[in-house]
Design a protein around this motif. Sequence first.
Motif, PDB file in Angstrom:
ATOM      1  N   TRP A 197      74.158 -20.772  48.993  1.00 19.66           N
ATOM      2  CA  TRP A 197      74.344 -19.623  48.116  1.00 19.66           C
ATOM      3  C   TRP A 197      73.576 -19.838  46.817  1.00 19.66           C
ATOM      4  CZ3 TRP A 197      78.552 -15.644  48.139  1.00 19.66           C
ATOM      5  CH2 TRP A 197      79.147 -15.514  49.409  1.00 19.66           C
ATOM      6  N   GLY A 198      72.990 -18.764  46.282  1.00 21.09           N
ATOM      7  CA  GLY A 198      72.373 -18.840  44.967  1.00 21.09           C
ATOM      8  C   GLY A 198      71.114 -18.008  44.869  1.00 21.09           C
ATOM      9  N   ARG A 199      70.723 -17.721  43.627  1.00 21.00           N
ATOM     10  CA  ARG A 199      69.539 -16.911  43.390  1.00 21.00           C
ATOM     11  C   ARG A 199      68.293 -17.578  43.981  1.00 21.00           C
ATOM     12  NH1 ARG A 199      69.939 -12.759  43.293  1.00 21.00           N
ATOM     13  NH2 ARG A 199      70.551 -11.974  41.235  1.00 21.00           N
ATOM     14  N   GLY A 200      67.559 -16.806  44.742  1.00 19.26           N
ATOM     15  CA  GLY A 200      66.316 -17.293  45.334  1.00 19.26           C
ATOM     16  C   GLY A 200      66.455 -17.866  46.721  1.00 19.26           C
ATOM     17  N   THR A 201      67.684 -18.086  47.201  1.00 16.12           N
ATOM     18  CA  THR A 201      67.840 -18.692  48.526  1.00 16.12           C
ATOM     19  C   THR A 201      67.239 -17.813  49.611  1.00 16.12           C
ATOM     20  OG1 THR A 201      70.073 -17.727  48.634  1.00 16.12           O
ATOM     21  CG2 THR A 201      69.891 -20.032  47.926  1.00 16.12           C
ATOM     22  N   VAL A 202      67.276 -16.487  49.394  1.00 19.90           N
ATOM     23  CA  VAL A 202      66.674 -15.544  50.340  1.00 19.90           C
ATOM     24  C   VAL A 202      65.281 -15.152  49.884  1.00 19.90           C
ATOM     25  CG1 VAL A 202      66.849 -13.221  51.323  1.00 19.90           C
ATOM     26  CG2 VAL A 202      68.880 -14.681  51.185  1.00 19.90           C
ATOM     27  N   ASP A 203      65.167 -14.701  48.650  1.00 24.23           N
ATOM     28  CA  ASP A 203      63.899 -14.139  48.168  1.00 24.23           C
ATOM     29  C   ASP A 203      63.338 -14.981  47.036  1.00 24.23           C
ATOM     30  OD1 ASP A 203      61.782 -12.429  47.841  1.00 24.23           O
ATOM     31  OD2 ASP A 203      62.940 -10.807  46.985  1.00 24.23           O
ATOM     32  N   MET A 204      62.407 -15.913  47.331  1.00 24.24           N
ATOM     33  CA  MET A 204      62.108 -16.375  48.676  1.00 24.24           C
ATOM     34  C   MET A 204      61.872 -17.871  48.674  1.00 24.24           C
ATOM     35  SD  MET A 204      58.112 -15.315  49.230  1.00 24.24           S
ATOM     36  CE  MET A 204      57.942 -16.734  50.282  1.00 24.24           C
ATOM     37  N   LYS A 205      62.812 -18.591  48.010  1.00 23.52           N
ATOM     38  CA  LYS A 205      62.588 -20.019  47.846  1.00 23.52           C
ATOM     39  C   LYS A 205      62.878 -20.817  49.100  1.00 23.52           C
ATOM     40  CE  LYS A 205      62.913 -20.140  42.828  1.00 23.52           C
ATOM     41  NZ  LYS A 205      63.582 -20.721  41.640  1.00 23.52           N
ATOM     42  N   GLY A 206      63.577 -20.207  50.074  1.00 25.90           N
ATOM     43  CA  GLY A 206      63.672 -20.858  51.374  1.00 25.90           C
ATOM     44  C   GLY A 206      62.297 -20.964  52.006  1.00 25.90           C
ATOM     45  N   GLY A 207      61.540 -19.858  51.972  1.00 32.06           N
ATOM     46  CA  GLY A 207      60.173 -19.880  52.485  1.00 32.06           C
ATOM     47  C   GLY A 207      59.269 -20.809  51.703  1.00 32.06           C
ATOM     48  N   VAL A 208      59.449 -20.868  50.382  1.00 30.55           N
ATOM     49  CA  VAL A 208      58.659 -21.774  49.547  1.00 30.55           C
ATOM     50  C   VAL A 208      58.947 -23.228  49.918  1.00 30.55           C
ATOM     51  CG1 VAL A 208      58.427 -22.652  47.180  1.00 30.55           C
ATOM     52  CG2 VAL A 208      58.350 -20.187  47.619  1.00 30.55           C
ATOM     53  N   ALA A 209      60.226 -23.555  50.101  1.00 30.72           N
ATOM     54  CA  ALA A 209      60.593 -24.928  50.452  1.00 30.72           C
ATOM     55  C   ALA A 209      60.036 -25.319  51.820  1.00 30.72           C
ATOM     56  CB  ALA A 209      62.111 -25.083  50.435  1.00 30.72           C
ATOM     57  N   VAL A 210      60.065 -24.395  52.777  1.00 31.28           N
ATOM     58  CA  VAL A 210      59.483 -24.673  54.091  1.00 31.28           C
ATOM     59  C   VAL A 210      58.005 -25.005  53.940  1.00 31.28           C
ATOM     60  CG1 VAL A 210      58.796 -23.592  56.275  1.00 31.28           C
ATOM     61  CG2 VAL A 210      61.146 -23.349  55.441  1.00 31.28           C
TER      62      VAL A 210
ATOM     63  N   LEU B  54      70.032  -9.250  51.915  1.00 34.84           N
ATOM     64  CA  LEU B  54      70.719  -9.992  50.858  1.00 34.84           C
ATOM     65  C   LEU B  54      69.799 -10.350  49.693  1.00 34.84           C
ATOM     66  CD1 LEU B  54      72.880 -12.402  53.060  1.00 34.84           C
ATOM     67  CD2 LEU B  54      73.699 -10.465  51.693  1.00 34.84           C
ATOM     68  N   ALA B  55      68.521  -9.982  49.790  1.00 29.44           N
ATOM     69  CA  ALA B  55      67.595 -10.252  48.688  1.00 29.44           C
ATOM     70  C   ALA B  55      68.063  -9.530  47.430  1.00 29.44           C
ATOM     71  CB  ALA B  55      66.193  -9.800  49.069  1.00 29.44           C
ATOM     72  N   HIS B  56      68.056 -10.246  46.306  1.00 26.48           N
ATOM     73  CA  HIS B  56      68.413  -9.712  44.983  1.00 26.48           C
ATOM     74  C   HIS B  56      69.913  -9.469  44.820  1.00 26.48           C
ATOM     75  CE1 HIS B  56      64.078  -7.876  44.483  1.00 26.48           C
ATOM     76  NE2 HIS B  56      64.071  -9.136  44.886  1.00 26.48           N
ATOM     77  N   ALA B  57      70.718  -9.754  45.827  1.00 26.92           N
ATOM     78  CA  ALA B  57      72.154  -9.518  45.730  1.00 26.92           C
ATOM     79  C   ALA B  57      72.822 -10.616  44.902  1.00 26.92           C
ATOM     80  CB  ALA B  57      72.780  -9.480  47.128  1.00 26.92           C
ATOM     81  N   ASP B  58      73.937 -10.267  44.262  1.00 28.37           N
ATOM     82  CA  ASP B  58      74.679 -11.280  43.513  1.00 28.37           C
ATOM     83  C   ASP B  58      75.205 -12.369  44.441  1.00 28.37           C
ATOM     84  OD1 ASP B  58      74.170  -9.797  41.282  1.00 28.37           O
ATOM     85  OD2 ASP B  58      76.228  -9.077  40.997  1.00 28.37           O
ATOM     86  N   ASP B  59      75.489 -11.996  45.717  1.00 29.88           N
ATOM     87  CA  ASP B  59      75.961 -12.984  46.692  1.00 29.88           C
ATOM     88  C   ASP B  59      74.827 -13.431  47.622  1.00 29.88           C
ATOM     89  OD1 ASP B  59      75.703 -10.584  48.014  1.00 29.88           O
ATOM     90  OD2 ASP B  59      77.562 -10.763  49.161  1.00 29.88           O
ATOM     91  N   GLU B  60      73.622 -13.517  47.070  1.00 27.31           N
ATOM     92  CA  GLU B  60      72.450 -13.962  47.836  1.00 27.31           C
ATOM     93  C   GLU B  60      72.740 -15.321  48.482  1.00 27.31           C
ATOM     94  OE1 GLU B  60      67.648 -14.693  47.034  1.00 27.31           O
ATOM     95  OE2 GLU B  60      68.931 -13.873  45.447  1.00 27.31           O
ATOM     96  N   ARG B  61      72.470 -15.412  49.791  1.00 28.84           N
ATOM     97  CA  ARG B  61      72.771 -16.636  50.509  1.00 28.84           C
ATOM     98  C   ARG B  61      71.944 -16.688  51.797  1.00 28.84           C
ATOM     99  NH1 ARG B  61      76.454 -12.718  51.239  1.00 28.84           N
ATOM    100  NH2 ARG B  61      77.310 -12.337  53.328  1.00 28.84           N
ATOM    101  N   CYS B  62      71.707 -17.906  52.279  1.00 27.70           N
ATOM    102  CA  CYS B  62      70.870 -18.083  53.461  1.00 27.70           C
ATOM    103  C   CYS B  62      71.501 -19.104  54.392  1.00 27.70           C
ATOM    104  CB  CYS B  62      69.468 -18.555  53.042  1.00 27.70           C
ATOM    105  SG  CYS B  62      68.306 -18.712  54.414  1.00 27.70           S
TER     106      CYS B  62
END
Length: 368
Positions: A102-115, A343-351
């Motif tokens: 959970w957290g800002r950026g987990t979806v848009d799009m730091k998961g992709g950045v980390a990959v 879930l991008a930009h949502a307060d409950d952004e999570r991946c």
Amino acid sequence: MAAPTSAPALPDLAGDVVALTAAVCDIPSVSGDERALADAIEAALRGHPHLEVLRDGDAVVARTRLGRERRVVVAGHIDTVPIASNLPTRRVRAEDGAEELWGRGTVDMKGGVAVALHLAAVLREPRWDVTWVFYDHEEVASALNGLGRLVRNHPDWLAGDLAVLGEPTAGGIEGGCNGTLRAEIRTTGRTAHSARGWRGVNAIHAAGEVLDRLNAYEASDVDVDGLVFREGLNAVGITGGIAANMIPDSCVVTVNYRFAPSLDPAGAEAHVRQVFEGFDVTVTDLAGGARPGLDDPLVQGFVEAVTAVTGGAPGPKYGWTDVARFAELGIPAVNFGPGDPMLAHADDERCDVEQIRTCARALQAWLA
């Protein structure tokens, strides 16, 4: 340019990609404030001698120089929308048993950045040369976009035969993207005191015809290279009025047209002007889409390798993404990354953390 020694440190890029995602997210990088994360990314990449590392502003580029016959580009933006009390990240066990980050950026799009960061480190001898691009200012006005700046300043840094943009696609492949147009539809009237309204002409009332045309509008589903793109024309804002006791002489309805990539920007503008014929139409923003390019042999190989790991079949990208910038360069491009775009930009952004790992495995299977 060497990264400042004060840059916050990222964990070992070759280690756990989920832990890396959390670390990337935990360095705040709201649009316009990406410097700390860009410094950390640059410092981490410079620790891998098989990569040439370049920098322009807060965009960092790393590339292999192996002399391969083909070169692919893997890109992602490092900025986020504003934080909403959702950092630092935390891991949560969902009701279905899945583990989520959970957290800002987990979806848009730091998961992709980390990959991308993880694979940049571990793939020392990929089957093709790879350019890894981490850029700033995607979540704001397109004139500030870091990828657009690289196109202008260093187009040679982005040269390639195929581009993969790590935007959230829930781990599926989304080809191309819709174009987008914003326009202001203006009505005019004549002011008067509202107690003597018959002496004026009410511009807000005149906007009713604009709304009637929008209500009657039937959006199209358009097949482009085997993918069906859903279009849409909607009002997204309305302004008008002078004072509570005055008949307004001006009203503006702002509309947004999302059009299939079979239509070029000029055609999209012509369509909107036709829909609102008789009204004053001012186009304020216009960006063309990108065709899926699924007939390209390299794209077909990407689809085959990735879907062997993830399952499913390619679908269309309904929104606009930076694949359109690659399309303008003549480079076929697809969207592929972890995270539910709803879930991008949502307060409950999570991946879902397994989705991050699966995307990393799929890209590695294609590139290794």
